[in-house]
Motif scaffolding. Structure first.
Motif, PDB file in Angstrom:
ATOM      1  N   PRO A   1       0.808  -1.224   0.000  1.00  0.00           N
ATOM      2  CA  PRO A   1       0.000   0.000   0.000  1.00  0.00           C
ATOM      3  C   PRO A   1       0.844   1.278   0.000  1.00  0.00           C
ATOM      4  O   PRO A   1       0.354   2.337  -0.390  1.00  0.00           O
ATOM      5  CB  PRO A   1      -0.813  -0.120   1.286  1.00  0.00           C
ATOM      6  CG  PRO A   1       0.062  -0.916   2.207  1.00  0.00           C
ATOM      7  CD  PRO A   1       0.770  -1.900   1.324  1.00  0.00           C
ATOM      8  N   ILE A   2       2.106   1.182   0.426  1.00  0.00           N
ATOM      9  CA  ILE A   2       2.954   2.369   0.430  1.00  0.00           C
ATOM     10  C   ILE A   2       3.282   2.791  -0.996  1.00  0.00           C
ATOM     11  O   ILE A   2       3.212   3.983  -1.353  1.00  0.00           O
ATOM     12  CB  ILE A   2       4.241   2.128   1.245  1.00  0.00           C
ATOM     13  CG1 ILE A   2       3.899   1.975   2.730  1.00  0.00           C
ATOM     14  CG2 ILE A   2       5.228   3.267   1.037  1.00  0.00           C
ATOM     15  CD1 ILE A   2       5.097   1.743   3.625  1.00  0.00           C
ATOM     16  N   VAL A   3       3.616   1.830  -1.835  1.00  0.00           N
ATOM     17  CA  VAL A   3       3.861   2.153  -3.245  1.00  0.00           C
ATOM     18  C   VAL A   3       2.606   2.739  -3.876  1.00  0.00           C
ATOM     19  O   VAL A   3       2.659   3.727  -4.608  1.00  0.00           O
ATOM     20  CB  VAL A   3       4.316   0.890  -4.003  1.00  0.00           C
ATOM     21  CG1 VAL A   3       4.369   1.166  -5.510  1.00  0.00           C
ATOM     22  CG2 VAL A   3       5.687   0.443  -3.517  1.00  0.00           C
ATOM     23  N   ALA A   4       1.458   2.135  -3.570  1.00  0.00           N
ATOM     24  CA  ALA A   4       0.199   2.631  -4.126  1.00  0.00           C
ATOM     25  C   ALA A   4      -0.100   4.051  -3.645  1.00  0.00           C
ATOM     26  O   ALA A   4      -0.559   4.901  -4.420  1.00  0.00           O
ATOM     27  CB  ALA A   4      -0.943   1.690  -3.755  1.00  0.00           C
ATOM     28  N   VAL A   5       0.173   4.324  -2.375  1.00  0.00           N
ATOM     29  CA  VAL A   5      -0.063   5.660  -1.839  1.00  0.00           C
ATOM     30  C   VAL A   5       0.859   6.681  -2.500  1.00  0.00           C
ATOM     31  O   VAL A   5       0.429   7.789  -2.861  1.00  0.00           O
ATOM     32  CB  VAL A   5       0.120   5.665  -0.302  1.00  0.00           C
ATOM     33  CG1 VAL A   5       0.555   7.036   0.200  1.00  0.00           C
ATOM     34  CG2 VAL A   5      -1.181   5.274   0.381  1.00  0.00           C
ATOM     35  N   CYS A   6       2.110   6.338  -2.664  1.00  0.00           N
ATOM     36  CA  CYS A   6       3.050   7.268  -3.311  1.00  0.00           C
ATOM     37  C   CYS A   6       2.629   7.579  -4.745  1.00  0.00           C
ATOM     38  O   CYS A   6       2.669   8.738  -5.187  1.00  0.00           O
ATOM     39  CB  CYS A   6       4.461   6.690  -3.284  1.00  0.00           C
ATOM     40  SG  CYS A   6       5.188   6.592  -1.630  1.00  0.00           S
TER      41      CYS A   6
ATOM     42  N   ILE B   1       6.310  -4.615   5.042  1.00  0.00           N
ATOM     43  CA  ILE B   1       5.299  -3.977   4.196  1.00  0.00           C
ATOM     44  C   ILE B   1       3.977  -4.028   4.966  1.00  0.00           C
ATOM     45  O   ILE B   1       3.509  -5.116   5.309  1.00  0.00           O
ATOM     46  CB  ILE B   1       5.182  -4.689   2.845  1.00  0.00           C
ATOM     47  CG1 ILE B   1       6.477  -4.478   2.032  1.00  0.00           C
ATOM     48  CG2 ILE B   1       3.968  -4.176   2.067  1.00  0.00           C
ATOM     49  CD1 ILE B   1       6.533  -5.251   0.748  1.00  0.00           C
ATOM     50  N   PRO B   2       3.391  -2.882   5.251  1.00  0.00           N
ATOM     51  CA  PRO B   2       2.197  -2.881   6.104  1.00  0.00           C
ATOM     52  C   PRO B   2       0.940  -3.291   5.343  1.00  0.00           C
ATOM     53  O   PRO B   2       0.932  -3.368   4.110  1.00  0.00           O
ATOM     54  CB  PRO B   2       2.104  -1.418   6.554  1.00  0.00           C
ATOM     55  CG  PRO B   2       2.689  -0.655   5.411  1.00  0.00           C
ATOM     56  CD  PRO B   2       3.801  -1.511   4.869  1.00  0.00           C
ATOM     57  N   ASP B   3      -0.117  -3.498   6.102  1.00  0.00           N
ATOM     58  CA  ASP B   3      -1.408  -3.838   5.495  1.00  0.00           C
ATOM     59  C   ASP B   3      -2.085  -2.618   4.868  1.00  0.00           C
ATOM     60  O   ASP B   3      -2.887  -2.769   3.942  1.00  0.00           O
ATOM     61  CB  ASP B   3      -2.348  -4.433   6.547  1.00  0.00           C
ATOM     62  CG  ASP B   3      -1.976  -5.857   6.928  1.00  0.00           C
ATOM     63  OD1 ASP B   3      -1.606  -6.631   6.027  1.00  0.00           O
ATOM     64  OD2 ASP B   3      -2.059  -6.187   8.127  1.00  0.00           O
ATOM     65  N   GLN B   4      -1.787  -1.437   5.373  1.00  0.00           N
ATOM     66  CA  GLN B   4      -2.473  -0.267   4.835  1.00  0.00           C
ATOM     67  C   GLN B   4      -1.623   0.989   4.977  1.00  0.00           C
ATOM     68  O   GLN B   4      -0.668   1.033   5.758  1.00  0.00           O
ATOM     69  CB  GLN B   4      -3.819  -0.060   5.524  1.00  0.00           C
ATOM     70  CG  GLN B   4      -3.742   0.275   7.004  1.00  0.00           C
ATOM     71  CD  GLN B   4      -5.131   0.457   7.614  1.00  0.00           C
ATOM     72  OE1 GLN B   4      -6.075  -0.260   7.269  1.00  0.00           O
ATOM     73  NE2 GLN B   4      -5.263   1.430   8.512  1.00  0.00           N
TER      74      GLN B   4
END
Length: 394
Positions: A211-216, A252-255
């Motif tokens: 989700p971190i890549v997706a957020v970035c 890598i977190p869940d959200q």
């Protein structure tokens, strides 16, 4: 009446009041000390007041003059911000992580100074004047609550014909006033997007959905809304101000969560930005094998000045301050104001009063931990409020 000498005599009291208010900043709907100070000043001036309105207990309303005459309202907001002050001033905040970083102490003192002069000259007024000391401008929509309670339509004091409000403005020099017809400040929406992926070890990202890549990618993609989804001549801004994710470097977190604000000046643009943001957030999340939960909260509407009232403010500023002291605002600022709720109901004008001293350029911005409403600007605001009432023609 020699208004120059009257203001000069009243100014020290307004300065002293502002410094006292600056020491005790309070957040939205918690402004009990501030309200107490306002009410004590009204008592000193012999002005009766209504304390607390419906679900706004720190609001204070008063009326000067003959209520049978047309009514003009003057408004000052009274709340502060959750900021640790760094000005080093002798009258700096005594409340930890609380500060009048938007200058509402100056707004209150300006209105109270004008109130003293209007009270002294109430027999000369062509209008009655309703004073609105309003809580919770920074958040909570105090203006909306007061409008709903009837502060404009005659349920609380006389029905209001027109309303005026001001804001200290660091981008203007002391002694100057600015405004414009139609939109002067933007609508302010906020959003929170939670991107939900699948947590895993940082060494094995193929076993999860990051989700971190997706957020970035989402943050970058959202910047295309203004440049690609709106008419290029349409003012708008979208800012992501918060990102939260993760607990360790190798997890890598869940959200992951982002929060931000969207600012627009027209209703079509407001709707378009929201629709585009929702579409882009969901799409980018899906491309990364994630999903998205989105909370979109519509904030204050755009602040829209009545053209005739804006022209009236400009006329008064030019007549009383000098032709070169009124600066027409060329375009809206993207800040927001709950004064917009009053202007949705009745004609009025929100105008800007310069607070930048000539020896301090650039001056600290609003919501900055070194901002202070300049004492010299009080006289300008007082003069504008008094003249707007004395010269008003229904």
């Amino acid at each position: 009446m020699n208004l120059d000498s009257t203001i000069a005599a009243e100014l020290p009291k307004a300065v002293e009041l502002r410094h006292r208010l600056h020491r005790i900043p309070e957040l939205a709907f918690q402004e009990f000390q501030t309200a107490g100070m306002i009410r004590a000043e009204l008592d000193r001036l012999g002005i009766s007041h209504i304390d607390g309105i419906a679900d706004a207990p720190t609001a204070t309303i008063a009326v000067i003059g003959d209520p049978a005459k047309p009514c003009v309202a003057l408004r000052a907001d009274i709340d502060a911000l959750p900021i640790q002050e760094q000005t080093g001033l002798p009258y700096a905040s005594t409340h930890p992580n609380r500060m009048h970083a938007c200058g509402h102490d100056g707004h209150i003192a300006t209105l109270m100074g004008a109130t003293a002069i209007l009270k002294e000259n109430s027999g000369r007024l062509p209008v009655c004047v309703k004073l609105i000391f309003q809580p919770a401008e920074e958040e909570g929509g105090g203006a909306e609550r007061l409008v709903r309670a009837g502060v404009l339509d005659g349920k609380i004091g006389p029905s209001v014909r027109a309303i005026f409000g001001l804001h200290g403005w660091p981008g203007l020099p002391v002694g100057c006033v600015a405004t414009k017809p139609d939109v002067i400040l933007a609508a302010t929406d906020i959003f929170k997007a939670t991107i939900i992926g699948k947590g895993c070890h940082g060494a094995f990202p193929h076993l999860g959905a990051d989700p971190i890549v997706a957020v970035c990618e989402t943050v970058m993609n959202l910047q295309q809304i203004v440049s690609r989804d709106l008419d290029p001549t349409e003012p708008a801004v979208l800012t992501v101000g918060m990102i939260r994710a993760g607990t360790a470097t190798n997890i890598i977190p869940d959200q992951a969560v982002i929060e931000g604000t969207a600012r627009t000046v027209s209703r079509p643009a407001r709707a378009a930005v929201k629709a585009s943001a929702l579409r882009r957030i969901h799409s980018v999340a899906a491309a990364g094998g994630c999903t998205a939960n989105i909370d979109w909260v519509e904030g204050y509407p755009a602040t829209v000045n009545d053209p005739a009232m804006a022209d009236y403010v400009a006329k008064i500023a030019r007549q009383t301050l000098g032709q070169n002291r009124f600066i027409p605002a060329g375009r809206p600022a993207m800040g927001g104001e709950d004064f917009a709720y009053y202007l949705e109901k009745i004609p009025g004008c929100f105008f800007l009063v310069g607070v930048a001293p000539p020896d301090r350029q650039p001056y600290p911005s609003l919501h900055n931990d070194r901002y202070d409403f300049t004492d010299a600007a009080l006289a300008v605001g007082m003069r504008m409020f008094v003249e707007l009432c004395l010269n008003f023609q229904a």
